[in-house]
Structure formats: C-alpha cells, structure tokens
Design an enzyme around this catalytic site. Structure first.
Site, PDB file in Angstrom:
ATOM      1  N   SER A 128       0.832  -1.215   0.000  1.00 50.10           N
ATOM      2  CA  SER A 128       0.000   0.000   0.000  1.00 50.10           C
ATOM      3  C   SER A 128       0.868   1.268   0.000  1.00 50.10           C
ATOM      4  O   SER A 128       0.366   2.355  -0.253  1.00 50.10           O
ATOM      5  CB  SER A 128      -0.953   0.010   1.197  1.00 50.10           C
ATOM      6  OG  SER A 128      -0.232   0.115   2.392  1.00 50.10           O
ATOM      7  N   HIS A 129       2.151   1.127   0.305  1.00 43.88           N
ATOM      8  CA  HIS A 129       3.061   2.272   0.192  1.00 43.88           C
ATOM      9  C   HIS A 129       4.243   1.910  -0.706  1.00 43.88           C
ATOM     10  O   HIS A 129       5.340   2.433  -0.555  1.00 43.88           O
ATOM     11  CB  HIS A 129       3.547   2.726   1.576  1.00 43.88           C
ATOM     12  CG  HIS A 129       2.462   3.442   2.322  1.00 43.88           C
ATOM     13  ND1 HIS A 129       1.514   2.785   3.054  1.00 43.88           N
ATOM     14  CD2 HIS A 129       2.154   4.758   2.402  1.00 43.88           C
ATOM     15  CE1 HIS A 129       0.671   3.667   3.571  1.00 43.88           C
ATOM     16  NE2 HIS A 129       1.040   4.875   3.191  1.00 43.88           N
ATOM     17  N   GLU A 158      -4.701   0.823   1.220  1.00 47.85           N
ATOM     18  CA  GLU A 158      -5.141  -0.576   1.266  1.00 47.85           C
ATOM     19  C   GLU A 158      -6.519  -0.710   0.630  1.00 47.85           C
ATOM     20  O   GLU A 158      -6.816  -1.695  -0.038  1.00 47.85           O
ATOM     21  CB  GLU A 158      -5.169  -1.062   2.715  1.00 47.85           C
ATOM     22  CG  GLU A 158      -3.777  -1.221   3.289  1.00 47.85           C
ATOM     23  CD  GLU A 158      -3.802  -1.765   4.696  1.00 47.85           C
ATOM     24  OE1 GLU A 158      -4.331  -2.852   4.906  1.00 47.85           O
ATOM     25  OE2 GLU A 158      -3.285  -1.059   5.591  1.00 47.85           O
TER      26      GLU A 158
HETATM   27  O1  PYC Z   1      -2.983   5.447   2.366  1.00 50.95           O
HETATM   28  O2  PYC Z   1      -3.740   6.340   4.194  1.00 50.95           O
HETATM   29  C1  PYC Z   1      -3.141   6.419   3.126  1.00 50.95           C
HETATM   30  C2  PYC Z   1      -2.584   7.744   2.719  1.00 50.95           C
HETATM   31  C3  PYC Z   1      -2.417   8.837   3.503  1.00 50.95           C
HETATM   32  C4  PYC Z   1      -1.863   9.811   2.710  1.00 50.95           C
HETATM   33  C5  PYC Z   1      -1.713   9.319   1.478  1.00 50.95           C
HETATM   34  N1  PYC Z   1      -2.161   8.050   1.498  1.00 50.95           N
END
Ligand code: PYC
Length: 337
Positions: free
Chosen positions: A47-48, A188
């Site tokens: 997710s990152h 996610e």
């Molecule tokens: O996936 O929660 C996240 C998020 C926060 C800032 C950018 N993406």
C-alpha cells in the site's frame, strides 16, 4: 490469481526512478521518492510501494505537487527546526533537514521537526528509521485528506492520520510501529478496489452512512477509525499536532485544496525525537535492558514485536526481489515511455 512479475530491488528502484524522471520530477525528488516506494515494496507494504507512483505522477500532472522545489530550513528555536518543502513531496525536505534535526536532538535531549507545505503519500516508518539507527527514540504523525468519519459521525472529516513510533534496540531492528488511526490506510482500500476484492468489515461506510465492504462505496463514503472513539481521539490529536500547531492544514483543508484532482494530501508532518543518552546518561544500558525484558515478555506470550514482519520481509526481498502485479508493472512501464 493475480499475475505477478519478479523484480530485483535495483530493478524496482530503476523502474520507479525512470517513471518519475520521465514525467518531470527533478533528480533529487525522483531519487527520494523512488527509494521510498522501493523500500515500501521491499518491506511487504504494497500500500506504500510502487503503486504509489501512479498517485505521485497524477499529483504532478494535476499541478498539485512541485517537481523541483528546494527545501528551505528555518531554525525556529533551540529545539525546533522547520523545513518548508515548497509544495513538493515531504521526502526530500526530510532528507535535507535530518542532519540539523539530529544535531538539535543531541544538543537538547529532545527536539521537534515541522515539515511544512509538503505533499505527503509516504509511510512514516521510513522517517523514523534513520532516527532509531542513531539510537534515538522518535515519534511522527501527519494528517492527510478528509476521508475518515469521527466516531459517532457519518461524514469524512479526519485523514487516515498515521502515527509512527520507534525505539532503538541494541544489535536488533527497532521496535517500530506505523499505524493509521483509521481502520486501514487509504492505500489498502485502493488496492482492494484494484484487485476487485471486498474489504474486511469495519473499515468503512457508504455515502448513506451504512456499513459497507465494497471498496468503491467506501472510497465514495467514509472510512472508519480503528477502535471507535479511541482512534477518533488520536486522529483529532494528529490533526492538531501536525496541522494548526505547526501552522499547516487540517485534512479537511487539504481535501479542499485538492479540488477533486485525486492528488496526494498537502500539509504538514511533525517529527519529535528524544535522545536516551540525555535522559539517562550512564544508566542508559540498565534501562534499555528493562525495555528488552518487556519485549521478551511480549514474545513469551506469542505477541509480535511491531516491525518484526517488516524486517523479515526485508531480508527475504533483498535475497529474492519483490513480486509486482503484472498490471501494475505495465502501468508503470507505460509511464517510462
Ligand atoms: O494510504 O492512508 C493512506 C494515505 C495517507 C496519505 C496518502 N495516502
């Protein structure tokens, strides 16, 4: 089953770098972002990971992130450093501020770093690790976009508002958690949407306020905090600490600034670090041994030390590379041409 493609860490980094440079980011920003998303993928945090490149490049084309702003440091007080990211991603600003920030922590025993006017998409553990590597204890938080409803509400107000905390461990990876104060990170939910899979219950509500496991309905409705009113209080704390306290935007203001372009959040990040040497002096080893005893007690009950899986995954990725969904690889490769 999702088709995947194996990339070595260097191939993943080069792919990311090439996509960012080809779309106009300066070398320094492209390197900082490419390293961060490669590390996300390496540590099993898809997710990152590389998928974030799509959002980074979308933000650039929407005019919502600077491709080349030079961070400006501002020494505000003996224990407070500020860095103005100039509307670019937080990562280069953090890199540039880090040496002076660490000097302040060492000099005072505690110091805070405010990163202002930054676009933020990255996982916070990556900001904590360089501090725990220096033997410091650290805490970081940042608001995001108004995607999350406060406990008892039904409309988005807070961001996913992550909090990360790191504790250095002699001869071992740190105790390090990085958790959204929402039930899950936005990323996610987006990965579930891309994969066409339902969400676990309790992650969000649709725009009519009904519980939903459909990622699209939740993306259009609101996400929920973890732990009900407890997560909600922590989310509000993050808004205050890394918004008004440091002269920056709340998640609601960030979303208004976004003008429905779907870009990454814009605002501030607060990092606080503490030097155990200054707190404990010669007693440091004694008290750090007590911390180790606590970790051992946790493990004796079968509990995991936060960060453990990340470091196991890191070792594995360093040996065998990472698996990227083929569809995502193709999307990124198209951005390199
Ligand atoms: O996936 O929660 C996240 C998020 C926060 C800032 C950018 N993406």
């Amino acid at each position: 089953m999702t088709q995947t493609r194996n990339l070595s860490l260097d191939q993943a980094y080069q792919l990311a770098l090439s996509a960012l440079l080809n779309n106009g980011f300066s070398q320094a920003h492209a390197e900082a972002v490419a390293q961060n998303v490669t590390h996300g993928e390496r540590d099993g945090c898809a997710s990152h990971g590389l998928y974030r490149l799509l959002g980074c490049i979308r933000s650039l084309h929407a005019g919502k992130v600077s491709a080349d702003a030079q961070p400006k440091l501002n020494d505000r007080a003996p224990a407070i450093l500020q860095v103005d990211a100039g509307g670019a991603f937080s990562l280069l600003a953090y890199r540039r501020a880090l040496p002076d920030f660490i000097d302040k922590v060492r000099a005072n025993g505690i110091a805070a770093l405010a990163i202002n006017r930054c676009v933020h998409f990255s996982a916070l553990w990556a900001d904590i690790e360089p501090l725990t590597e220096k033997g410091l204890v650290a805490l970081a938080c940042t608001p995001s976009h108004a995607w999350v409803t406060p406990a008892g509400g039904s409309r988005p107000l807070f961001g996913t508002n992550p909090i990360a905390f790191g504790w250095p461990r002699p001869g071992r990876p740190p105790f390090l958690f990085d958790m959204a104060t929402s039930a899950a990170a936005r990323g996610e939910i987006e990965l579930h949407r891309r994969a066409g899979t339902p969400l676990p219950e309790g992650w969000g509500i649709d725009s009519a306020g009904n519980p939903s496991t459909d990622p699209v309905s939740v993306l259009e409705g609101a996400m929920l905090t973890f732990g009900g009113h407890k997560g909600s209080a922590l989310a509000a704390m993050v808004e205050l600490l890394a918004g008004p306290l440091i002269g920056d935007l709340t998640s609601k203001e960030s979303l208004a600034y976004d003008e429905r372009t779907g870009s990454s959040p814009y605002g501030g990040e607060l990092v606080i670090a503490l030097d155990p040497e200054r707190f404990l002096g010669a007693d440091r080893a004694k008290y750090f041994a007590r911390a180790e005893a606590m970790f051992a007690d946790m493990q004796a009950q079968g509990a995991r030390i936060p960060g453990e899986r990340r470091y196991q995954r890191r070792q594995q990725s360093e040996l065998s590379g990472v698996e990227i969904p083929t569809g995502l690889y193709d999307e990124i490769a198209a951005l390199c041409r």
